[in-house]
Design a protein around this motif. Structure first.
Motif, PDB file in Angstrom:
ATOM      1  N   UNK A   1      -4.175   7.600 -12.426  1.00 19.64           N
ATOM      2  CA  UNK A   1      -5.006   8.801 -12.327  1.00 19.64           C
ATOM      3  C   UNK A   1      -6.259   8.528 -11.500  1.00 19.64           C
ATOM      4  N   UNK A   2      -6.897   7.392 -11.745  1.00 25.69           N
ATOM      5  CA  UNK A   2      -8.130   7.072 -11.008  1.00 25.69           C
ATOM      6  C   UNK A   2      -7.838   6.877  -9.520  1.00 25.69           C
ATOM      7  N   UNK A   3      -6.745   6.160  -9.206  1.00 26.81           N
ATOM      8  CA  UNK A   3      -6.425   5.949  -7.793  1.00 26.81           C
ATOM      9  C   UNK A   3      -6.070   7.256  -7.100  1.00 26.81           C
ATOM     10  N   UNK A   4      -5.404   8.159  -7.797  1.00 29.96           N
ATOM     11  CA  UNK A   4      -5.089   9.453  -7.190  1.00 29.96           C
ATOM     12  C   UNK A   4      -6.362  10.224  -6.865  1.00 29.96           C
ATOM     13  N   UNK A   5      -7.344  10.150  -7.768  1.00 27.78           N
ATOM     14  CA  UNK A   5      -8.606  10.799  -7.480  1.00 27.78           C
ATOM     15  C   UNK A   5      -9.334  10.149  -6.331  1.00 27.78           C
ATOM     16  N   UNK A   6      -9.325   8.828  -6.295  1.00 27.86           N
ATOM     17  CA  UNK A   6      -9.984   8.112  -5.195  1.00 27.86           C
ATOM     18  C   UNK A   6      -9.304   8.387  -3.861  1.00 27.86           C
ATOM     19  N   UNK A   7      -8.000   8.461  -3.861  1.00 30.57           N
ATOM     20  CA  UNK A   7      -7.236   8.657  -2.629  1.00 30.57           C
ATOM     21  C   UNK A   7      -7.409  10.061  -2.079  1.00 30.57           C
ATOM     22  N   UNK A   8      -7.418  11.070  -2.965  1.00 30.64           N
ATOM     23  CA  UNK A   8      -7.409  12.458  -2.527  1.00 30.64           C
ATOM     24  C   UNK A   8      -5.987  12.953  -2.374  1.00 30.64           C
ATOM     25  N   UNK A   9      -5.840  14.250  -2.139  1.00 31.99           N
ATOM     26  CA  UNK A   9      -4.496  14.829  -2.117  1.00 31.99           C
ATOM     27  C   UNK A   9      -4.036  15.256  -0.724  1.00 31.99           C
ATOM     28  N   UNK A  10      -4.786  14.872   0.321  1.00 34.29           N
ATOM     29  CA  UNK A  10      -4.331  15.194   1.671  1.00 34.29           C
ATOM     30  C   UNK A  10      -3.104  14.344   1.993  1.00 34.29           C
ATOM     31  N   UNK A  11      -2.083  14.920   2.598  1.00 35.14           N
ATOM     32  CA  UNK A  11      -0.845  14.160   2.817  1.00 35.14           C
ATOM     33  C   UNK A  11      -0.974  13.016   3.815  1.00 35.14           C
ATOM     34  N   UNK A  12      -1.989  13.075   4.684  1.00 32.34           N
ATOM     35  CA  UNK A  12      -2.104  12.062   5.740  1.00 32.34           C
ATOM     36  C   UNK A  12      -3.332  11.184   5.582  1.00 32.34           C
ATOM     37  N   UNK A  13      -4.478  11.801   5.372  1.00 24.96           N
ATOM     38  CA  UNK A  13      -5.735  11.068   5.391  1.00 24.96           C
ATOM     39  C   UNK A  13      -6.287  10.889   3.972  1.00 24.96           C
ATOM     40  N   UNK A  14      -6.683   9.663   3.686  1.00 26.57           N
ATOM     41  CA  UNK A  14      -7.184   9.306   2.363  1.00 26.57           C
ATOM     42  C   UNK A  14      -8.709   9.434   2.334  1.00 26.57           C
ATOM     43  N   UNK A  15      -9.226   9.914   1.208  1.00 27.48           N
ATOM     44  CA  UNK A  15     -10.682   9.998   1.076  1.00 27.48           C
ATOM     45  C   UNK A  15     -11.274   8.594   0.948  1.00 27.48           C
ATOM     46  N   UNK A  16     -10.697   7.771   0.101  1.00 25.43           N
ATOM     47  CA  UNK A  16     -11.009   6.342   0.040  1.00 25.43           C
ATOM     48  C   UNK A  16      -9.692   5.604  -0.174  1.00 25.43           C
ATOM     49  N   UNK A  17      -9.725   4.303   0.035  1.00 21.97           N
ATOM     50  CA  UNK A  17      -8.510   3.487  -0.084  1.00 21.97           C
ATOM     51  C   UNK A  17      -8.688   2.486  -1.222  1.00 21.97           C
ATOM     52  N   UNK A  18      -8.121   2.774  -2.397  1.00 29.44           N
ATOM     53  CA  UNK A  18      -8.366   1.917  -3.570  1.00 29.44           C
ATOM     54  C   UNK A  18      -7.533   0.642  -3.570  1.00 29.44           C
ATOM     55  N   UNK A  19      -8.183  -0.439  -3.971  1.00 30.08           N
ATOM     56  CA  UNK A  19      -7.551  -1.754  -4.125  1.00 30.08           C
ATOM     57  C   UNK A  19      -7.612  -2.132  -5.603  1.00 30.08           C
ATOM     58  N   UNK A  20      -6.473  -2.486  -6.174  1.00 30.16           N
ATOM     59  CA  UNK A  20      -6.397  -2.844  -7.591  1.00 30.16           C
ATOM     60  C   UNK A  20      -6.884  -4.277  -7.792  1.00 30.16           C
ATOM     61  N   UNK A  21      -7.634  -4.480  -8.868  1.00 26.60           N
ATOM     62  CA  UNK A  21      -8.109  -5.817  -9.242  1.00 26.60           C
ATOM     63  C   UNK A  21      -7.524  -6.164 -10.623  1.00 26.60           C
ATOM     64  N   UNK A  22      -7.380  -7.416 -10.993  1.00 27.36           N
ATOM     65  CA  UNK A  22      -7.396  -8.648 -10.217  1.00 27.36           C
ATOM     66  C   UNK A  22      -6.039  -9.289 -10.476  1.00 27.36           C
ATOM     67  N   UNK A  23      -5.262  -9.434  -9.460  1.00 27.61           N
ATOM     68  CA  UNK A  23      -3.892  -9.952  -9.547  1.00 27.61           C
ATOM     69  C   UNK A  23      -3.937 -11.463  -9.741  1.00 27.61           C
ATOM     70  N   UNK A  24      -3.660 -12.018 -10.902  1.00 23.47           N
ATOM     71  CA  UNK A  24      -2.778 -11.576 -11.956  1.00 23.47           C
ATOM     72  C   UNK A  24      -3.106 -12.400 -13.198  1.00 23.47           C
ATOM     73  N   UNK A  25      -2.819 -11.849 -14.406  1.00 23.07           N
ATOM     74  CA  UNK A  25      -2.988 -12.584 -15.667  1.00 23.07           C
ATOM     75  C   UNK A  25      -4.370 -13.219 -15.728  1.00 23.07           C
ATOM     76  N   UNK A  26      -5.377 -12.384 -15.598  1.00 20.62           N
ATOM     77  CA  UNK A  26      -6.764 -12.853 -15.486  1.00 20.62           C
ATOM     78  C   UNK A  26      -7.567 -12.270 -16.640  1.00 20.62           C
ATOM     79  N   UNK A  27      -7.822 -13.105 -17.657  1.00 18.22           N
ATOM     80  CA  UNK A  27      -8.576 -12.656 -18.832  1.00 18.22           C
ATOM     81  C   UNK A  27      -9.520 -13.726 -19.343  1.00 18.22           C
ATOM     82  N   UNK A  28      -9.999 -14.595 -18.492  1.00 18.84           N
ATOM     83  CA  UNK A  28     -11.009 -15.550 -18.948  1.00 18.84           C
ATOM     84  C   UNK A  28     -11.995 -15.815 -17.826  1.00 18.84           C
ATOM     85  N   UNK A  29     -13.266 -15.862 -18.212  1.00 18.02           N
ATOM     86  CA  UNK A  29     -14.332 -16.230 -17.279  1.00 18.02           C
ATOM     87  C   UNK A  29     -14.642 -17.722 -17.360  1.00 18.02           C
TER      88      UNK A  29
END
Length: 946
Positions: free
Chosen positions: A145-173
């Motif tokens: 849902x968040x990425x769809x909002x960030x991207x926008x609904x235009x079929x060609x041009x994106x409002x922003x280009x979202x990158x998912x964090x953080x690949x992968x299995x990352x739960x310790x600092x």
């Protein structure tokens, strides 16, 4: 004669598909220009009219780091709404503000690094605030849902280009750049990959960012999973952006490669397309790429592949078609709609955990005492923008109930610090601007310096009274009467200069250390002690001052004074997002800090009608037995206080639901580095104890009944429907949740697993029917015996209700599937990591590019079990691919040891030098294979023959 207009180059021709335009542009770029594009800050190519470009704009719950912006609830709070449409609208607002801010500040980027899709597996993880849920289905739903909002609904041009964090299995600092997450195949496929996969497959994602950690012994930045999994989920060119400094970590801290040229080449070949390293200086990365080319580690075609993926994002963002980009003129910034949405999101995130006796909602004429360290705070985290609007719980209660009906006590200890000479620390008067950290924006806020325009502390005969807060484990903040926190700037002077604790290295925390007849005051940011010098108070290596702590008023006394005469006491407790639990620092306990426990006890002792509101980035283990009411919300952004007050008053019926399990004690938790959610029974999926509050829990001011559960199975789906009725007397939202579980599984399966949910608003007496379509593939598990997904035939329970434990309706369906089959070990042997059970085992890298091996954790001993191994008519020999020093003992069904294979490595051998060892063994039929590994040996594969 008139000059002819030069022809439009194909990469500028919007009639052509993006792929052909990129093909053309790649032929026009020189090799050096393409290499330059590999750094986060890609330089302009003026001869082609191409502007500079940077990857990475933080936008987790609003535009971050670039100055004032609308601040929404933290990601974990957005997860608590369980409302995908709301989160989509939040993403849309954030992307519009990104565009509007970029129009006036070119530093603002359109490649946004959000959302965080890491699962909230362990509640002590310092970055718990950044994720949505411990459940992969809920996480992917909210992230999509968040990425769809960030991207926008235009079929060609994106409002922003979202990158998912953080690949992968990352739960310790703790040791995040050197620790390896040991992730068995079932956990990899059923848990960690799943949230990423479903979000990517939904189509609103531009790429991913690998995490700092290693997985199965291999750094995420050279993970084969990027190629083997991520890039198979979509036909789009996904952009993989490194995390900051991670490319250098491959050599400097992880020592995985000997040279930076090797490391950079390996990352690029694994799939990293943009290197975030050395800030804005791209020279080091580009030099490493050129060195890799010269050594034959890379080809120009490899570079073209990475540049193509970056250009694909830039074309989608409209950079090369500015006159046709529908988002160019977006002006929506801090609009009334965005302010209303921030309040709506905060209201929907509030979770009512307990409400004994119906104490809530409060009557309009209630006399309130509001107390607590967070009662008059609107805290920001590392990934927040600067507040334009601000609402604290106290301000919200004042506004809603009337200031004349509200008493307030913060509960800080008010103290003087007396020096060895008898003088006291003193804050000089100063005439300076009321500066807010980060208000001007910064590409890297870690580089923001402390203020030096204010005078350092001095001493005088009377001193300044400080507000002391102990945030736990002896970590203190000291605040001057003007609201400024004591802080240390680069010159080492101690000043009352910070509006809040913050920064990459927090400079506003201290620790009192017993010394002789007083205390030394250690500054946590520098590790130095506070010293009193002729030119003022500073931190120094030598001559620490010994202080006497004079308590003018303790917080409990202040709380008791204002609570006794109130009708209801509201205690607001929680965390400061920059102290104990944040990026770079995990928590050590689930418990509230002792200071806040004392305030809560004092408030309840003075007035039993005490409501505890926890405002925090993560769960707590609180003893609520004597409390009539308990609520939780994340740090809720700019409208948090208004939202909380409206829920307390009943203007809004709470409908937030817990996105993760709240455990009752630290002893319920596995080790932070134990990523085996199946083996160690983690999260609501497998936890067998009694939680403090279960996943999906949340109460309402209304009541709801469930009825009419029906199911229907088609070739590829299970259709489920039921009705929900508001049987209460107020309009309210209900979050109906659908779970399933395998009734008689052959392998450990989840106790119950979320399949779908729906947040619906119902008026009193209103009834609605909810329908869900669950793909039958969702019932499958990763069968290690066959190396693929398998749906087990048999009965499955379908559960509908208000939480993972509050099940209102249930039925059983019979699904067909594929029966289990024994492992054909004579033909395929056993891949070492494809075990059914393990104890004391870590999965490590078989080679630097692909494959897994297993080894005893800490090089001691460990056990593995492989169920149902089919030896057919019999075998007489066992082989094992081993490296290192140690032994593998083989037994069947837990019986006597039948064979021992001992490995001895040469002095100059690497961990990747495997030898095949053989031993005799007699086995036939279907048996369980048990292996015991002793010593620092690596096992890749076991075979049987004869």
């Amino acid at each position: 004669m008139t000059a002819q207009t030069p022809p439009t180059p194909p990469f500028r021709d919007r009639r052509l598909p993006f792929a052909k335009r990129i093909d053309d542009l790649l032929t026009r770029l020189t090799l050096d220009e393409k290499i330059g594009f590999l750094h986060q800050f890609a330089p302009a190519v003026e001869r082609l009219g191409i502007e500079g470009f940077r990857t990475g704009q933080e936008a987790l719950h609003g535009v971050a780091w670039m100055g004032p912006a609308t601040v929404f609830p933290q990601a974990v709070g957005l997860g608590a709404t369980w409302n995908t449409e709301l989160v989509r609208r939040v993403g849309e607002a954030v992307s519009k503000e990104t565009r509007a801010m970029r129009a006036r500040d070119e530093r603002v980027g359109l490649n946004v690094w959000a959302p965080t899709v890491n699962l909230l597996r362990h509640p002590l993880w310092g970055r718990n605030e950044e994720g949505y849920s411990e459940d992969p289905k809920l996480t992917s739903a909210i992230a999509t849902a968040y990425t769809r909002g960030l991207r926008g609904d235009h079929p060609t041009y994106w409002r922003t280009a979202p990158v998912l964090k953080h690949w992968l299995a990352h739960n310790n600092e703790t040791g995040r750049d050197v620790t390896s997450s040991s992730v068995r195949p079932r956990v990899l496929h059923e848990y960690d990959l799943r949230a990423f996969r479903e979000t990517v497959e939904a189509g609103g994602t531009a790429g991913v960012m690998p995490a700092y950690n290693l997985v199965n012994g291999r750094p995420n930045h050279v993970s084969p999973y990027l190629r083997e999994h991520l890039r198979t989920w979509t036909d789009e060119d996904l952009l993989v952006c490194s995390d900051a400094g991670a490319p250098s970590n491959l050599v400097d801290s992880e020592h995985y490669f000997d040279t930076h040229e090797e490391a950079t080449a390996a990352a690029l070949l694994a799939g990293v397309d943009s290197f975030t390293d050395h800030g804005t200086d791209g020279s080091k990365i580009t030099a490493r790429v050129r060195g890799a080319l010269e050594r034959g580690l890379l080809t120009e075609a490899d570079i073209d592949t990475a540049v193509r993926r970056q250009l694909s994002v830039r074309f989608r963002l409209g950079e090369f078609d500015p006159e046709y980009d529908p988002h160019t003129l977006t002006k929506d910034f801090d609009t009334p709609a965005h302010r209303a949405l921030a309040q709506e999101a905060a209201e929907q995130s509030v979770v009512l955990l307990k409400n004994s006796g119906g104490l809530l909602p409060l009557a309009p004429d209630t006399r309130l005492a509001v107390v607590g360290l967070l009662a008059d705070e609107c805290k920001l985290d590392w990934y927040s923008g600067t507040l334009i609007h601000r609402s604290t719980p106290l301000e919200g209660v004042y506004e809603r109930f009337g200031a004349e009906r509200v008493e307030f006590a913060e509960g800080v200890d008010r103290v003087l610090l007396k020096t060895s000479t008898g003088a006291f620390l003193h804050v000089p008067e100063a005439d300076a601007d009321d500066e807010v950290r980060g208000a001007e924006g910064a590409l890297d806020p870690a580089l923001l310096a402390g203020r030096t325009d204010l005078p350092p502390l001095t001493t005088d005969p009377t001193g300044t009274e400080f507000a002391l807060v102990d945030w736990g484990e002896g970590v203190l903040t000291l605040r001057a009467p003007d609201g400024r926190y004591l802080s240390v700037a680069e010159d080492g002077c101690v000043r009352a200069s910070a509006d809040q604790p913050g920064g990459w290295v927090v400079q506003e925390t201290f620790r009192l250390e017993a010394h002789e007849n007083g205390h030394l005051l250690r500054h946590m940011g520098t590790g130095r002690h506070v010293s009193v010098a002729a030119d003022g108070v500073r931190v120094a290596e030598a001559n620490p001052e010994t202080f006497q702590l004079i308590v003018v008023e303790n917080g409990e006394d202040a709380v008791t004074r204002v609570t006794a005469q109130a009708d209801v006491v509201l205690v607001v407790a929680g965390n400061d997002p920059h102290i104990h639990g944040r990026e770079t620092e995990d928590r050590s306990t689930l418990h509230l800090p002792a200071h806040q426990e004392r305030l809560l006890r004092a408030a309840h002792a003075a007035n039993p009608n005490t409501v505890l509101a926890l405002v925090s980035a993560y769960p707590y283990a609180v003893d609520h037995a004597a409390l009539p009411a308990l609520l939780w919300m994340s740090h809720g952004g700019q409208a948090a206080g208004t939202a909380l007050a409206r829920v307390l008053a009943g203007d809004v019926s709470p409908a937030g639901r817990l996105p993760q399990t709240w455990y009752a004690a630290d002893t319920d938790l596995p080790d932070l580095l134990d990523y085996d959610v199946i083996g160690s029974r983690q999260t609501y999926l497998y936890f067998e104890g009694t939680p403090l509050f279960p996943f999906g829990h949340g109460l309402s001011y209304a009541a709801f009944s469930y009825a009419d559960l029906s199911t229907r199975t088609t070739d590829d789906s299970l259709h489920v429907s039921f009705t929900v009725t508001n049987t209460g007397d107020v309009p309210a939202d209900e979050v109906a949740q659908l779970y399933t579980r395998a009734v008689d599984p052959a392998v450990p399966r989840p106790r119950r697993e979320l399949m779908a949910h729906s947040r619906v608003r119902l008026a009193p007496g209103e009834r609605t029917e909810l329908s869900f379509e669950v793909p039958l593939s969702a019932f499958a598990f990763w069968d290690v015996a066959r190396g693929g997904w398998r749906r087990e035939p048999g009965p499955y329970e379908v559960l509908a209700g208000a939480s993972s434990e509050d099940v209102r309706l249930r039925t059983t369906v019979i699904l067909d599937g594929e029966a289990s089959a024994p492992r054909p070990v004579r033909r395929r042997g056993l891949a070492a990591a494809d075990f059914d059970e393990q104890s004391g085992i870590a999965i490590v890298d078989r080679t630097k590019t692909t494959g897994d091996s297993v080894t005893p954790a800490q090089g001691r001993s460990g056990q593995l079990v492989y169920r149902d191994c089919d030896f057919g008519d019999g075998v007489t020999e066992v082989t094992a691919a081993l490296s290192g020093d140690g032994a593998v003992e083989v037994s069947l069904d837990g019986g006597a040891v039948l064979a021992i294979l001992t490995a001895e490595a040469a002095d100059d051998a690497s961990p990747y030098d495997y030898a095949t060892l053989r031993a005799g063994i007699i086995a036939e039929g279907v048996r369980d294979v048990h292996l015991r590994l002793r010593g620092p040996v690596r096992l890749a594969h076991v075979g049987f023959s004869g």
